[in-house]
Scaffold this active site. Sequence first.
Site, PDB file in Angstrom:
ATOM      1  N   LEU A  46       0.929  -1.311   0.024  1.00  0.00           N
ATOM      2  CA  LEU A  46       0.090   0.101   0.038  1.00  0.00           C
ATOM      3  C   LEU A  46       0.728   1.157   0.062  1.00  0.00           C
ATOM      4  O   LEU A  46       2.059   1.282   0.319  1.00  0.00           O
ATOM      5  CB  LEU A  46      -1.062   0.126   1.032  1.00  0.00           C
ATOM      6  N   HIS A  47       0.297   2.245  -0.340  1.00  0.00           N
ATOM      7  CA  HIS A  47       0.927   3.568  -0.525  1.00  0.00           C
ATOM      8  C   HIS A  47      -0.173   4.673  -0.978  1.00  0.00           C
ATOM      9  O   HIS A  47      -1.132   4.590  -1.263  1.00  0.00           O
ATOM     10  CB  HIS A  47       2.103   3.620  -1.807  1.00  0.00           C
ATOM     11  N   ILE A  48       0.211   5.719  -0.314  1.00  0.00           N
ATOM     12  CA  ILE A  48      -0.779   7.104  -0.434  1.00  0.00           C
ATOM     13  C   ILE A  48      -0.218   7.988  -1.681  1.00  0.00           C
ATOM     14  O   ILE A  48       1.015   8.419  -1.515  1.00  0.00           O
ATOM     15  CB  ILE A  48      -0.978   7.693   0.656  1.00  0.00           C
TER      16      ILE A  48
END
Length: 165
Positions: free
Chosen positions: A115-117
């Site tokens: 996951l990453h933003i």
Amino acid sequence: MDRISAPWRMEYIKSQKPAGCIFCEDSLRSDELLLYQGRRVFVMMNKYPYTSGHLMVVPVRHVNRLEALLPEERYELFGLVCDCAGILEKAMNPHGFNVGMNLGRAAGAGVEDHLHIHIVPRWNGDTNFMCSIGEVRVISDELKTTRALLRELFEDLTPPVEEAG
């Protein structure tokens, strides 16, 4: 209708995707895109950005679910998102931001297992509509130029102080 060429995008679309994770230090992560390394989270530029200054805030630990994040990772992750917005404001003077995550392939995640933003600066009248109608993106600056602009501002960041608990 006028045509706009974005040949660098086709390189990505047609390229053979290597095995491994682009966000894991011991796998495929490119330090040339790295802007900041925290204790549990880091900031890197998107190699194929939606706009100039497109950043990603990523946990160091390979994790793909929000609920799997440790409390310390959550704290540092969101703190860095806030810091990135401030740095981009100072460096690029955007009129707004798109901040978000795509969790899972069905949600549009290009990298679904880590996951990453995304933090995407936006300007009134920018050309981001091009991807909707023309299937191209118009990037107003080179990655190297944007990295040089942002890099020195990230040098001023210090990792968050952990609360005793």
